[in-house]
Design a protein around this motif. Structure first.
Motif, PDB file in Angstrom:
ATOM      1  N   ALA A  13     -10.341 -74.584 -76.780  1.00 12.40           N
ATOM      2  CA  ALA A  13     -11.738 -74.308 -77.098  1.00 12.40           C
ATOM      3  C   ALA A  13     -11.888 -73.735 -78.496  1.00 12.40           C
ATOM      4  CB  ALA A  13     -12.342 -73.351 -76.060  1.00 12.40           C
ATOM      5  N   GLY A  14     -11.029 -74.170 -79.406  1.00  9.61           N
ATOM      6  CA  GLY A  14     -11.205 -73.799 -80.803  1.00  9.61           C
ATOM      7  C   GLY A  14     -12.379 -74.574 -81.377  1.00  9.61           C
ATOM      8  N   CYS A  15     -12.568 -74.489 -82.658  1.00  6.76           N
ATOM      9  CA  CYS A  15     -13.696 -75.186 -83.290  1.00  6.76           C
ATOM     10  C   CYS A  15     -13.660 -76.681 -83.021  1.00  6.76           C
ATOM     11  CB  CYS A  15     -13.687 -74.924 -84.797  1.00  6.76           C
ATOM     12  SG  CYS A  15     -13.998 -73.213 -85.213  1.00  6.76           S
ATOM     13  N   THR A  16     -12.495 -77.299 -83.147  1.00  6.47           N
ATOM     14  CA  THR A  16     -12.375 -78.740 -82.949  1.00  6.47           C
ATOM     15  C   THR A  16     -12.561 -79.123 -81.485  1.00  6.47           C
ATOM     16  OG1 THR A  16     -10.839 -78.814 -84.804  1.00  6.47           O
ATOM     17  CG2 THR A  16     -10.904 -80.735 -83.361  1.00  6.47           C
ATOM     18  N   GLY A  17     -11.982 -78.355 -80.576  1.00  5.78           N
ATOM     19  CA  GLY A  17     -12.130 -78.640 -79.155  1.00  5.78           C
ATOM     20  C   GLY A  17     -13.566 -78.507 -78.685  1.00  5.78           C
ATOM     21  N   MET A  18     -14.239 -77.466 -79.166  1.00  8.40           N
ATOM     22  CA  MET A  18     -15.642 -77.268 -78.797  1.00  8.40           C
ATOM     23  C   MET A  18     -16.502 -78.411 -79.330  1.00  8.40           C
ATOM     24  SD  MET A  18     -15.868 -73.182 -79.392  1.00  8.40           S
ATOM     25  CE  MET A  18     -17.420 -72.796 -78.644  1.00  8.40           C
ATOM     26  N   LEU A  19     -16.253 -78.810 -80.564  1.00  6.76           N
ATOM     27  CA  LEU A  19     -17.009 -79.909 -81.151  1.00  6.76           C
ATOM     28  C   LEU A  19     -16.741 -81.215 -80.394  1.00  6.76           C
ATOM     29  CD1 LEU A  19     -18.883 -80.937 -83.374  1.00  6.76           C
ATOM     30  CD2 LEU A  19     -16.873 -81.311 -84.785  1.00  6.76           C
ATOM     31  N   ALA A  20     -15.498 -81.452 -80.035  1.00  9.06           N
ATOM     32  CA  ALA A  20     -15.162 -82.665 -79.276  1.00  9.06           C
ATOM     33  C   ALA A  20     -15.864 -82.671 -77.925  1.00  9.06           C
ATOM     34  CB  ALA A  20     -13.654 -82.761 -79.082  1.00  9.06           C
ATOM     35  N   ALA A  21     -15.876 -81.544 -77.228  1.00  6.11           N
ATOM     36  CA  ALA A  21     -16.530 -81.467 -75.921  1.00  6.11           C
ATOM     37  C   ALA A  21     -18.036 -81.693 -76.036  1.00  6.11           C
ATOM     38  CB  ALA A  21     -16.251 -80.117 -75.272  1.00  6.11           C
ATOM     39  N   ILE A  22     -18.647 -81.111 -77.043  1.00  7.01           N
ATOM     40  CA  ILE A  22     -20.087 -81.288 -77.249  1.00  7.01           C
ATOM     41  C   ILE A  22     -20.409 -82.735 -77.551  1.00  7.01           C
ATOM     42  CG2 ILE A  22     -22.005 -80.731 -78.797  1.00  7.01           C
ATOM     43  CD1 ILE A  22     -20.727 -77.903 -79.024  1.00  7.01           C
ATOM     44  N   ARG A  23     -19.648 -83.333 -78.458  1.00  6.15           N
ATOM     45  CA  ARG A  23     -19.904 -84.742 -78.811  1.00  6.15           C
ATOM     46  C   ARG A  23     -19.674 -85.682 -77.637  1.00  6.15           C
ATOM     47  NH1 ARG A  23     -18.150 -86.312 -84.874  1.00  6.15           N
ATOM     48  NH2 ARG A  23     -19.998 -85.416 -85.838  1.00  6.15           N
ATOM     49  N   LEU A  24     -18.614 -85.437 -76.885  1.00  6.64           N
ATOM     50  CA  LEU A  24     -18.346 -86.270 -75.715  1.00  6.64           C
ATOM     51  C   LEU A  24     -19.448 -86.141 -74.674  1.00  6.64           C
ATOM     52  CD1 LEU A  24     -14.526 -85.734 -75.268  1.00  6.64           C
ATOM     53  CD2 LEU A  24     -15.667 -87.929 -75.580  1.00  6.64           C
ATOM     54  N   SER A  25     -19.934 -84.931 -74.458  1.00  6.76           N
ATOM     55  CA  SER A  25     -20.997 -84.754 -73.461  1.00  6.76           C
ATOM     56  C   SER A  25     -22.273 -85.462 -73.887  1.00  6.76           C
ATOM     57  CB  SER A  25     -21.258 -83.270 -73.206  1.00  6.76           C
ATOM     58  OG  SER A  25     -21.798 -82.646 -74.340  1.00  6.76           O
ATOM     59  N   HIS A  26     -22.564 -85.465 -75.184  1.00  7.33           N
ATOM     60  CA  HIS A  26     -23.752 -86.180 -75.670  1.00  7.33           C
ATOM     61  C   HIS A  26     -23.574 -87.696 -75.571  1.00  7.33           C
ATOM     62  CE1 HIS A  26     -26.196 -82.866 -77.070  1.00  7.33           C
ATOM     63  NE2 HIS A  26     -25.115 -82.319 -77.600  1.00  7.33           N
ATOM     64  N   ARG A  27     -22.395 -88.177 -75.932  1.00  2.04           N
ATOM     65  CA  ARG A  27     -22.145 -89.629 -75.922  1.00  2.04           C
ATOM     66  C   ARG A  27     -22.045 -90.209 -74.513  1.00  2.04           C
ATOM     67  NH1 ARG A  27     -19.088 -92.061 -80.703  1.00  2.04           N
ATOM     68  NH2 ARG A  27     -19.751 -90.734 -82.406  1.00  2.04           N
ATOM     69  N   THR A  28     -21.626 -89.398 -73.554  1.00  5.77           N
ATOM     70  CA  THR A  28     -21.416 -89.908 -72.197  1.00  5.77           C
ATOM     71  C   THR A  28     -22.514 -89.453 -71.233  1.00  5.77           C
ATOM     72  OG1 THR A  28     -19.999 -88.032 -71.657  1.00  5.77           O
ATOM     73  CG2 THR A  28     -18.917 -90.015 -72.498  1.00  5.77           C
ATOM     74  N   ARG A  29     -23.585 -88.910 -71.741  1.00  6.62           N
ATOM     75  CA  ARG A  29     -24.653 -88.363 -70.905  1.00  6.62           C
ATOM     76  C   ARG A  29     -25.200 -89.388 -69.915  1.00  6.62           C
ATOM     77  NH1 ARG A  29     -28.983 -85.708 -74.359  1.00  6.62           N
ATOM     78  NH2 ARG A  29     -27.202 -84.381 -74.735  1.00  6.62           N
ATOM     79  N   ARG A  30     -25.398 -90.612 -70.356  1.00  9.54           N
ATOM     80  CA  ARG A  30     -26.008 -91.643 -69.505  1.00  9.54           C
ATOM     81  C   ARG A  30     -25.023 -92.294 -68.544  1.00  9.54           C
ATOM     82  NH1 ARG A  30     -29.018 -93.836 -74.550  1.00  9.54           N
ATOM     83  NH2 ARG A  30     -30.809 -92.437 -74.577  1.00  9.54           N
ATOM     84  N   THR A  31     -23.724 -92.089 -68.761  1.00  8.90           N
ATOM     85  CA  THR A  31     -22.731 -92.745 -67.914  1.00  8.90           C
ATOM     86  C   THR A  31     -22.346 -91.905 -66.699  1.00  8.90           C
ATOM     87  OG1 THR A  31     -20.867 -91.813 -69.124  1.00  8.90           O
ATOM     88  CG2 THR A  31     -21.742 -93.926 -69.914  1.00  8.90           C
ATOM     89  N   GLY A  32     -22.749 -90.661 -66.664  1.00 10.15           N
ATOM     90  CA  GLY A  32     -22.416 -89.797 -65.542  1.00 10.15           C
ATOM     91  C   GLY A  32     -21.050 -89.152 -65.655  1.00 10.15           C
ATOM     92  N   ALA A  33     -20.461 -89.166 -66.840  1.00  8.34           N
ATOM     93  CA  ALA A  33     -19.150 -88.555 -67.034  1.00  8.34           C
ATOM     94  C   ALA A  33     -19.272 -87.033 -67.032  1.00  8.34           C
ATOM     95  CB  ALA A  33     -18.530 -89.018 -68.341  1.00  8.34           C
TER      96      ALA A  33
END
Length: 53
Positions: A13-33
């Motif tokens: 959950a460093g800067c890169t991990g947090m950014l990756a999690a945020i971006r993934l959650s936005h990109r996969t919002r409609r897929t139910g991931a």
């Protein structure tokens, strides 16, 4: 609860991990991931807060 989507785990959950999690959650919002952020220590990683000389 039945779950049919993908489960994504971001390790660190460093800067890169947090950014990756945020971006993934936005990109996969409609897929139910589901995105889970895992970190053994406090969030923020090695970043230190304090006075700057």
């Amino acid at each position: 609860m039945r779950y049919d989507g993908h489960r994504i785990v971001v390790l660190g959950a460093g800067c890169t991990g947090m950014l990756a999690a945020i971006r993934l959650s936005h990109r996969t919002r409609r897929t139910g991931a589901s995105v889970t952020l895992v970190n053994p220590e406090k969030p923020g990683g090695r970043r230190k807060n304090g006075p700057v000389a």
